[in-house]
Design a protein around this motif. Structure first.
Motif, PDB file in Angstrom:
ATOM      1  N   ARG A  67      -5.262   0.117  -8.920  1.00 24.34           N
ATOM      2  CA  ARG A  67      -5.625   0.892  -7.916  1.00 24.34           C
ATOM      3  C   ARG A  67      -7.202   0.461  -7.594  1.00 24.34           C
ATOM      4  N   PRO A 117      -7.667   2.539  -1.206  1.00 25.32           N
ATOM      5  CA  PRO A 117      -6.566   2.384  -0.684  1.00 25.32           C
ATOM      6  C   PRO A 117      -5.544   0.984  -1.095  1.00 25.32           C
ATOM      7  N   ARG A 118      -6.385   0.057  -1.613  1.00 25.82           N
ATOM      8  CA  ARG A 118      -5.560  -1.021  -2.153  1.00 25.82           C
ATOM      9  C   ARG A 118      -4.845  -1.076  -3.468  1.00 25.82           C
ATOM     10  N   SER A 139       0.738  -1.174   0.006  1.00 27.89           N
ATOM     11  CA  SER A 139      -0.021  -0.010  -0.061  1.00 27.89           C
ATOM     12  C   SER A 139       0.852   1.117   0.050  1.00 27.89           C
TER      13      SER A 139
END
Length: 328
Positions: free
Chosen positions: A65, A68-69, A32
């Protein structure tokens, strides 16, 4: 990697920011942008910006994407391998510069297959004594990459079993022994004397899967004696095969470097009833004049082979091509 994957604007020198490459490495390792930022000690927006600029430079996305991953793209994974090699090279340059600054012996860079690194490198380095430099870089890789690392001089030495593409390599030490059997101590196959291949008719064969190396020799011997193992466990590591043997899962037929260089408690090593040669060597780039500490490494490697592998035989390195053909 295909050319499209690396259609990067190198001519414009856009990939010159080491910090962007470090951000990419950290994001790959941590999974991340936030974790990468913590690892690097900078803000998350800075990491995101650096990676976006790197993607613009190379001309393809490095990550998928999803909020947030992040997960690497196929081209991102390919590019990561190139970045790893580049950053490793930069790290070595810094180490060598520090050694020159401090008047120390330069580092030694070694490329070795996992078998050779596990079974022979530590005793080799221990035998160097005062010639052992302050920094030793060891990278494990398959035989084909070992040859490339030495040819490109990313490594001072390469250590691998034969066959090895060595048109641009110079053999320094060539050693020969035999494949051996690894069995559970106290098990039904733990008997004195050589182990007959016929035992595999009642046991699983535990071994590595490369048909052009150990497995090819085993297959040939089994075919000549018309033996079919009762089953198989195939792995890419002789050490894995030894652990399976310890658990009583069958008979491992493995290289002597792993067998004697990485002894496993609860495993007995026995000779085979047939002779299956195993030849390995130490290589440097052809025509390279080696400094004293590197010559000491070569001497230590020969001594380590002699001390570690029972009944090993050394050959004239100039005969490596003949030996390679005879071992197939």
């Amino acid at each position: 990697m295909d050319n499209d994957a690396f259609n990067m604007s190198i001519s414009n020198d856009k990939i010159s920011d080491v910090k962007a490459l470090e951000a990419f490495q950290a994001a790959m390792a941590c999974g991340s942008m936030t974790a990468a930022a913590k690892q690097l000690g900078i803000g998350q927006p800075a990491v995101t910006r650096q990676i976006k600029e790197l993607e613009d430079s190379v001309g393809f996305p490095l990550f998928h994407r999803n909020g947030p991953r992040i997960s690497p793209t196929e081209r991102g994974l390919q590019f990561y391998g190139e970045v790893q090699r580049l950053m490793s090279g930069l790290h070595q340059i810094r180490e060598r510069a520090a050694a020159i600054r401090d008047g120390q012996i330069a580092a030694i860079d070694i490329a070795a297959t996992p078998t050779m690194a596990g079974g022979l490198l530590s005793p080799t380095l221990a035998l160097m004594g005062e010639d052992l430099p302050g920094v030793v870089n060891i990278e494990t890789m398959n035989a084909e990459h070992v040859a490339r690392a030495v040819t490109s001089r990313a490594a001072d030495f390469g250590i691998s079993a034969l066959p090895l593409e060595h048109a641009t390599l110079e053999a320094k030490v060539i050693c020969e022994s035999r494949l051996v059997a690894a069995i559970a101590e106290g098990g039904p196959f733990d008997v004195d004397g050589p182990l007959a291949l016929e035992a595999l008719s009642a046991a699983r064969l535990l071994t590595v899967g490369n048909a052009y190396r150990i497995r090819g020799k085993i297959n040939g011997a089994l075919k000549r004696e018309d033996i079919t193992p009762s089953g198989e466990i195939v792995t890419n590591s002789s050490l894995n095969a030894m652990m399976a043997a310890r658990a009583g899962l069958g008979i491992a037929i493995i290289d002597p470097v792993t067998a004697f260089g990485i002894p496993v408690e609860g495993v007995a090593i026995r000779p085979l009833s047939v002779s299956l040669p195993y030849i390995w060597g130490l290589f440097s780039a052809a025509g390279r004049v080696l400094p004293g500490e590197l010559l000491s490494f070569a001497a230590g490697f020969e001594a380590a082979c002699k001390a570690t592998i029972p009944d090993c035989v050394f050959h004239d390195p100039a005969d490596v091509r003949t030996l390679e053909r005879s071992s197939l």
